[in-house]
Each structure stands twice: as structure tokens, then as C-alpha cells.
Design an enzyme around this catalytic site. Structure first.
Site, PDB file in Angstrom:
ATOM      1  N   VAL A  60       0.837  -1.202   0.000  1.00  0.00           N
ATOM      2  CA  VAL A  60       0.000   0.000   0.000  1.00  0.00           C
ATOM      3  C   VAL A  60       0.878   1.260   0.000  1.00  0.00           C
ATOM      4  CG1 VAL A  60      -1.709   1.293   1.340  1.00  0.00           C
ATOM      5  CG2 VAL A  60      -1.907  -1.195   1.138  1.00  0.00           C
ATOM      6  N   THR A  72      -2.042  -4.137   9.670  1.00  0.00           N
ATOM      7  CA  THR A  72      -2.970  -4.158  10.820  1.00  0.00           C
ATOM      8  C   THR A  72      -3.585  -5.536  11.051  1.00  0.00           C
ATOM      9  OG1 THR A  72      -4.653  -3.331   9.316  1.00  0.00           O
ATOM     10  CG2 THR A  72      -3.635  -1.716  10.802  1.00  0.00           C
ATOM     11  N   THR A 123      -5.885  -0.305   6.688  1.00  0.00           N
ATOM     12  CA  THR A 123      -7.257  -0.679   7.037  1.00  0.00           C
ATOM     13  C   THR A 123      -7.309  -0.906   8.542  1.00  0.00           C
ATOM     14  OG1 THR A 123      -7.488  -1.720   4.890  1.00  0.00           O
ATOM     15  CG2 THR A 123      -9.111  -2.336   6.545  1.00  0.00           C
ATOM     16  N   GLU A 149      -7.605   2.732   0.882  1.00  0.00           N
ATOM     17  CA  GLU A 149      -7.236   2.458  -0.516  1.00  0.00           C
ATOM     18  C   GLU A 149      -8.110   1.337  -1.051  1.00  0.00           C
ATOM     19  OE1 GLU A 149      -5.300  -0.478  -1.500  1.00  0.00           O
ATOM     20  OE2 GLU A 149      -5.546  -1.326   0.504  1.00  0.00           O
ATOM     21  N   PHE A 150      -8.352   1.392  -2.352  1.00  0.00           N
ATOM     22  CA  PHE A 150      -9.195   0.379  -2.991  1.00  0.00           C
ATOM     23  C   PHE A 150      -8.430  -0.296  -4.137  1.00  0.00           C
ATOM     24  CE2 PHE A 150     -12.016   3.528  -1.069  1.00  0.00           C
ATOM     25  CZ  PHE A 150     -12.868   2.714  -0.333  1.00  0.00           C
ATOM     26  N   LYS A 187     -14.713   0.869   3.285  1.00  0.00           N
ATOM     27  CA  LYS A 187     -13.605   0.028   2.803  1.00  0.00           C
ATOM     28  C   LYS A 187     -13.896  -1.444   3.136  1.00  0.00           C
ATOM     29  CE  LYS A 187      -9.531  -1.797   2.195  1.00  0.00           C
ATOM     30  NZ  LYS A 187      -8.714  -1.865   1.041  1.00  0.00           N
ATOM     31  N   ALA A 199     -16.181 -18.455 -10.525  1.00  0.00           N
ATOM     32  CA  ALA A 199     -16.116 -19.569  -9.567  1.00  0.00           C
ATOM     33  C   ALA A 199     -14.750 -20.250  -9.632  1.00  0.00           C
ATOM     34  CB  ALA A 199     -17.217 -20.567  -9.881  1.00  0.00           C
ATOM     35  N   CYS A 250      -6.056  -9.539   1.929  1.00  0.00           N
ATOM     36  CA  CYS A 250      -7.185  -8.658   2.264  1.00  0.00           C
ATOM     37  C   CYS A 250      -8.499  -9.398   2.473  1.00  0.00           C
ATOM     38  CB  CYS A 250      -7.347  -7.615   1.167  1.00  0.00           C
ATOM     39  SG  CYS A 250      -5.832  -6.684   0.889  1.00  0.00           S
ATOM     40  N   ARG A 295       0.450 -14.523   0.461  1.00  0.00           N
ATOM     41  CA  ARG A 295      -0.318 -14.454   1.700  1.00  0.00           C
ATOM     42  C   ARG A 295      -1.705 -15.079   1.514  1.00  0.00           C
ATOM     43  NH1 ARG A 295       0.523  -8.267   3.146  1.00  0.00           N
ATOM     44  NH2 ARG A 295       0.502  -8.157   0.876  1.00  0.00           N
TER      45      ARG A 295
HETATM   46  C1  UGA Z   1      -8.769  -6.701  -2.738  1.00  0.00           C
HETATM   47  C2  UGA Z   1      -9.862  -5.773  -3.301  1.00  0.00           C
HETATM   48  O1  UGA Z   1     -10.286  -6.257  -4.568  1.00  0.00           O
HETATM   49  C3  UGA Z   1      -9.330  -4.351  -3.457  1.00  0.00           C
HETATM   50  O2  UGA Z   1     -10.365  -3.497  -3.914  1.00  0.00           O
HETATM   51  C4  UGA Z   1      -8.831  -3.850  -2.094  1.00  0.00           C
HETATM   52  O3  UGA Z   1      -8.315  -2.541  -2.171  1.00  0.00           O
HETATM   53  C5  UGA Z   1      -7.737  -4.800  -1.597  1.00  0.00           C
HETATM   54  O4  UGA Z   1      -8.286  -6.142  -1.497  1.00  0.00           O
HETATM   55  C6  UGA Z   1      -7.298  -4.328  -0.240  1.00  0.00           C
HETATM   56  O5  UGA Z   1      -8.094  -4.365   0.723  1.00  0.00           O
HETATM   57  O6  UGA Z   1      -6.169  -3.832  -0.121  1.00  0.00           O
HETATM   58  P1  UGA Z   1      -6.644  -7.984  -3.764  1.00  0.00           P
HETATM   59  O7  UGA Z   1      -6.576  -8.687  -2.453  1.00  0.00           O
HETATM   60  O8  UGA Z   1      -5.402  -7.375  -4.326  1.00  0.00           O
HETATM   61  O9  UGA Z   1      -7.712  -6.764  -3.689  1.00  0.00           O
HETATM   62  O10 UGA Z   1      -7.168  -9.016  -4.833  1.00  0.00           O
HETATM   63  P2  UGA Z   1      -8.547  -9.311  -5.594  1.00  0.00           P
HETATM   64  O11 UGA Z   1      -8.416  -8.925  -7.008  1.00  0.00           O
HETATM   65  O12 UGA Z   1      -9.699  -8.766  -4.831  1.00  0.00           O
HETATM   66  O13 UGA Z   1      -8.569 -10.910  -5.546  1.00  0.00           O
HETATM   67  C7  UGA Z   1      -8.723 -11.593  -4.303  1.00  0.00           C
HETATM   68  C8  UGA Z   1      -8.888 -13.071  -4.550  1.00  0.00           C
HETATM   69  O14 UGA Z   1     -10.171 -13.361  -5.092  1.00  0.00           O
HETATM   70  C9  UGA Z   1      -7.873 -13.708  -5.506  1.00  0.00           C
HETATM   71  O15 UGA Z   1      -7.412 -14.915  -4.945  1.00  0.00           O
HETATM   72  C10 UGA Z   1      -8.688 -13.969  -6.766  1.00  0.00           C
HETATM   73  O16 UGA Z   1      -8.200 -15.055  -7.511  1.00  0.00           O
HETATM   74  C11 UGA Z   1     -10.043 -14.275  -6.175  1.00  0.00           C
HETATM   75  N1  UGA Z   1     -11.183 -14.047  -7.103  1.00  0.00           N
HETATM   76  C12 UGA Z   1     -11.390 -12.818  -7.644  1.00  0.00           C
HETATM   77  C13 UGA Z   1     -12.043 -15.094  -7.386  1.00  0.00           C
HETATM   78  O17 UGA Z   1     -11.885 -16.220  -6.879  1.00  0.00           O
HETATM   79  N2  UGA Z   1     -13.107 -14.871  -8.216  1.00  0.00           N
HETATM   80  C14 UGA Z   1     -13.346 -13.654  -8.764  1.00  0.00           C
HETATM   81  O18 UGA Z   1     -14.344 -13.517  -9.513  1.00  0.00           O
HETATM   82  C15 UGA Z   1     -12.452 -12.612  -8.483  1.00  0.00           C
END
Ligand code: UGA
Length: 505
Positions: free
Chosen positions: A21, A95, A129, A161-162, A217, A265, A273, A341
């Protein structure tokens, strides 16, 4: 879209904590024309950054860091004294405790270090967060620290952050919204500073209470996690009734109230996160007597998906993975990152090994593969996808890296002892895999290939089965292993492969 606003004075920013971040925030704010100092307690990380080495993989970040260092808008230091020069100080430290719980030790000790150093007209902005219960204490803690140091009040804000790993730079530079949470800002100068900082963004800037900002968030991540678990539950219905989740979600997505994003799926969500924020929310709410059954189910469904991967492999291997050699394709929690992670790969590989399988993993991120080998006792890692596939009884796609999507599946089948693929990310083409001779299973798209049960097998529901005495269609049909004996893979396998030498335990 953001733009550098010419003629406007830049804001002097310090960012404390140069993890995912903090480093993205530092580089992107510098890119927007601000003067940024990134501060980090780990001198090894500072040395690496000063040396031009990135501490993790994030597309586009290294280029942004280099470009902004070259023009002098971005510097790094381990010395917190730099904070006293800043108009805005961001805190971006961890955190969560790595075990599904919140921890506030790091942020408390960070505040100890920085709050007495803040200039009187600076604004303190929390980017980490935060646990919702910590929010109420935050302005009190900061106020007390300032008082004890004989200093005046400073504004305290939240700016969650998002960004997503893999697209963090673009997400930062082209946000859909900027959220400002006001924890303590008597004369509004803190919010004014942040509005100036984000003046180049065309996204709406939403001002709200700190609690609302923190919950917006958390709410976003809980909703995304819920969508994924929903898709996984829906995929189970598709498997049960002979449907195809791609078609089903594709049709649902035309409804603008639903949309199609985050409904893929598979083996479920990992990362630093979503899994933690779901479990931490459930645990924290339970402590205050608030049941959150929906979020508890989201977590449960997510963990179940990892186990279903093992079940699918066992089913296609004739009932058990014991003794089988399994090529694990991908170890990072998603593509375009080297982050492990809470990666589903760790659970899946550990369980396969416990069940008696030999697991040979490959991931394009070499450093992630090395760390994976240290995290999963007994796993073997391969130096190429081909080596991982050689002589495998089955392949398990865990991370949908492009390199896996583009594989020559005829060649892959010829390398394997048995051409079996369980696609944990619904990322591969069923037709292509089946045409290449694979028995192929994914999630919510049936079992295809060398099995005598077609995907659209007439459903025998539990009710009908009870009435007729027929078996139900709950279980994954096992394929006849002998169907693949004597296949090209068997011929290829003759003799010991010297590629095995490239495997490391
Ligand atoms: C997530 C959120 O998407 C961000 O908006 C947020 O800012 C971030 O956490 C955070 O709190 O810092 P991130 O953890 O980088 O982002 O990854 P994601 O793209 O959300 O993917 C998370 C997991 O879900 C991955 O393992 C991905 O493979 C899985 N996933 C994603 C699925 O199994 N199916 C989906 O349709 C989409």
C-alpha cells in the site's frame, strides 16, 4: 483519470510504511507531481529501494519509482525525522496478525514515532485498514501524544485504498472514488489538504465520518468476498443440475443491478485482504455479541472450495490422490503478483501431500516458488511448467497466469502419465483441453473428457433417487484410469527424465 495540475504548488508528503500500500501510494503521489518521502523501518528495504530493487512484484511500479526518483520527486529514508517537513503524513502499516485477526501494535508504535514529529499544520492520514473499534480511540491517542509533547492538535483523517494487487498503479491513478474519513478536523484544514492532494483526480471525492470511511472500505471487501462465495455456491448448483456457470453468470450479468465482476467460480479468494477481513469481521462482531451469519458462510464456502479441489482431483484419479504425482500450476494468490499471503495453493498443496500425493509446483514468479517451498514441507518445485507436467498423473491449475492459459495442451498431455486437469480458476477452454485428450474438471462447468458421464447427464435428484432407488448425481464421477494407459504420455515416459534433475525438494 488523474492529471498533473500545472502551476499548482505540490504537496509535501511523507508515507510511513513501504509495503504494497505505502510504496504504491508514494510512487503514485510522486507521479501526480507531489514531493514524496517514503519512510520505512526496515533498512534492508530502504537499501533495496535506493539500489533500484523492488521489494515485491507489482506491474508498472518499478518504472514509476525509477522515473520519479530520477526527477527528485520521490526519495526513501529510514529516518523518521523527515516527517517534520511534510504537509501530509500517510500511515500505511500492517494491521492484521497473519492469523485471521487484527493487530494494532504496529500502528500504535508507528504513531508513537511520528505524532510528536508532525509539523503543527500537517495532517495525519491513515491509509491502513483499521479495525472499526480502534477508530474511536485514534483521535484520542493522537491528541494525547501531541499534548504530552507540548504540541498543538493536528487533523486526523482516514483515506482507505481500494487498489488491487496486479493493477494497483492503475487503480491508484484512475480511481473510481476517493474516500476521506474525518476522525478529527476541527477547522477542516485536513480535508482541504487532502482535496488539494487529489486535485488532479476526476473521480468523486467523498467526505464522511471516519467510521463510515472505514466501513465503506470493509464493506467493499466483504461484498467482493460475498460475490465470490455466491458464485462458488451457484457453481455447485450448476454441477448438481448439469448447468454451466459461465453461461449462467453471463446471463445474470446483463442485469445492471447484478453485473458480472467478481463472479468467477473456482478455488476461492486468497490474499492479504479478503480472507482476513471476512474472518476478522466475524470474530470482532462475535466478541461484541453481534452474529454475522452471512459473512461466516462466505468464509466457510471459501475454505470449502480449497477442499473441493482435492476432492475433484481424487475423483478423477479414481478415488484417491495417494501415490499420484500432481503438477501444481501457480502458487501466488492471483496472477501478476508474487504474493503468497493466504494463497489457496498453500492449503491445497499441504493437503495433497498429507493425502500421500507428490506435488510438483511451478509458478512464473521464481521468488514466490522459493518461498512456497519453505512454507509447504515436502513440496517439490520445478524450474519450468513442462518439468512440472512431466510424468504427472494430474495437473491442478491454481493461479491463472497467462503462461498457463497459452500452453500447448497436446504437448502437455503427451508429457503427463495421465492427462487429467482440474482447473481451479475456470480459466481454460474446456473444448481445447478435451480435444487435447484431457479429462477436465472445473467448478460449475461439469466434468468433461475421458469419463462416461457427460456434463449434461440427466439429473437424479435426492428426491427422485429416494423414489426410484437410483444413485444421486452428487459425486464427481471417477474416470477409468485404464482409459489413458498406453497413451502418448506413457510412450513419452519411457526412461528416466533427466529434466527431473531440475526439480528441487
Ligand atoms: C482486494 C480488493 O479487490 C481491493 O479493492 C482492495 O483494495 C484490496 O483487497 C485491499 O483491501 O487492499 P486484492 O486482495 O489485491 O484486492 O485481490 P482481488 O483482485 O480482490 O482478488 C482476491 C482473490 O479473489 C484472488 O485470490 C482472486 O483469484 C479471487 N477471485 C477474484 C475469485 O476467486 N473470483 C473472482 O471472480 C475474483
Amino acid at each position: 483519470m488523474c492529471a498533473f495540475v500545472k502551476g499548482e504548488p505540490s504537496v509535501r508528503v511523507s508515507v510511513v510504511g513501504l509495503g504494497y500500500v505505502g510504496l504504491v501510494t508514494s510512487a503514485c503521489l510522486a507521479e501526480q507531481g507531489h514531493d514524496v518521502v517514503g519512510i520505512e523501518v526496515s533498512s534492508a528495504r530502504i537499501e533495496a529501494l535506493l539500489d533500484g530493487r523492488m521489494p515485491f512484484h507489482e506491474p508498472g511500479l518499478a518504472e514509476l519509482v525509477q522515473a520519479n526518483r530520477e526527477v527528485g520527486r520521490l526519495t526513501f529514508t529510514a529516518d523518521p525525522a523527515a516527517i517534520s517537513q511534510a504537509d501530509v503524513v500517510f500511515v500505511a502499516v500492517g494491521t492484521h496478525d497473519g492469523n485471521g485477526g487484527w493487530q494494532t501494535r504496529t500502528i500504535q508504535s508507528c504513531l508513537n514515532d511520528i505524532v510528536p514529529r508532525l509539523a503543527d499544520d500537517a495532517a495525519l492520514v491513515i491509509r491502513s485498514t483499521l479495525p472499526p473499534w480502534f477508530l474511536a480511540h485514534l483521535p484520542i491517542i493522537v491528541g494525547r501524544m501531541r499534548q504530552e509533547a507540548g504540541l498543538g492538535e493536528v487533523p486526523v483523517l482516514l483515506n482507505p485504498e481500494f487498489t488491487k494487487e496486479g493493477t494497483a498503479v492503475q487503480d491508484f491513478l484512475e480511481p473510481e472514488r476517493v474516500v476521506l474519513g474525518i476522525a478529527h478536523d476541527v477547522d477542516g484544514r485536513g480535508a482541504a489538504r487532502l482535496r488539494r492532494l487529489y486535485r488532479g483526480m476526476s473521480a468523486p471525492i467523498l467526505e464522511m465520518s471516519a467510521t463510515d470511511a472505514a466501513l465503506s472500505k470493509l464493506g467493499a471487501n466483504l461484498f467482493l468476498a460475498t460475490k465470490i462465495s455466491f458464485a462458488n455456491e451457484l457453481a455447485q448448483l450448476c454441477d448438481q443440475y448439469g448447468g454451466n456457470v459461465d453461461q449462467v453468470v453471463g446471463a445474470m450479468a446483463y442485469d445492471h443491478r447484478i453485473g458480472g465482476a467478481f463472479l468467477r467460480a473456482g478455488i476461492g479468494f486468497g490474499g492479504s485482504c479478503l480472507p482476513h477481513q471476512v474472518t476478522m469481521t466475524v470474530a470482532t462482531a462475535a466478541k461484541s455479541g453481534l452474529p454475522t451469519p452471512l459473512f461466516a458462510a462466505v468464509a466457510e464456502v471459501n475454505l470449502r472450495q480449497r477442499e473441493r479441489m482435492i476432492d475433484r482431483l481424487a475423483g478423477l484419479l479414481g478415488g484417491s490422490v495417494a501415490g499420484a504425482r500432481i503438477a501444481l500450476l501457480g502458487v501466488t494468490f492471483k496472477p501478476d503478483t508474487d504474493d503468497l499471503r493466504d494463497a489457496p495453493s498453500i492449503h491445497i498443496a499441504t493437503r495433497l501431500i498429507e493425502e500421500g500425493a507428490t506435488v510438483v509446483a511451478f509458478d512464473p514468479m521464481t521468488n514466490a516458488l522459493e518461498r512456497f517451498a519453505a512454507l509447504v514441507p515436502g513440496v517439490r518445485v520445478a524450474s519450468s511448467v513442462e518439468i512440472a507436467l512431466d510424468d504427472a498423473d494430474a495437473a491442478a491449475l491454481v493461479t491463472e497466469w497467462g503462461v498457463f492459459r497459452q500452453l500447448d495442451w497436446v504437448d502437455a498431455a503427451s508429457r503427463m502419465r495421465r492427462a487429467i486437469m482440474v482447473d481451479g480458476r475456470n480459466a481454460l477452454s474446456v473444448v481445447e483441453l478435451v480435444d487435447a485428450g484431457f479429462a477436465y474438471a472445473s467448478f460449475g462447468r461439469g466434468i468433461r473428457g475421458q469419463t462416461d458421464v457427460p456434463v449434461t447427464a440427466p439429473l437424479v435428484t435426492a428426491v427422485e433417487a429416494e423414489a426410484t432407488g437410483a444413485p444421486t448425481s452428487h459425486e464427481t464421477p471417477a474416470i477409468d484410469a485404464s482409459a489413458t494407459e498406453g497413451s502418448p504420455s506413457e510412450r513419452h515416459r519411457s526412461g528416466t527424465s533427466d529434466l527431473d534433475l531440475a526439480l528441487t525438494d
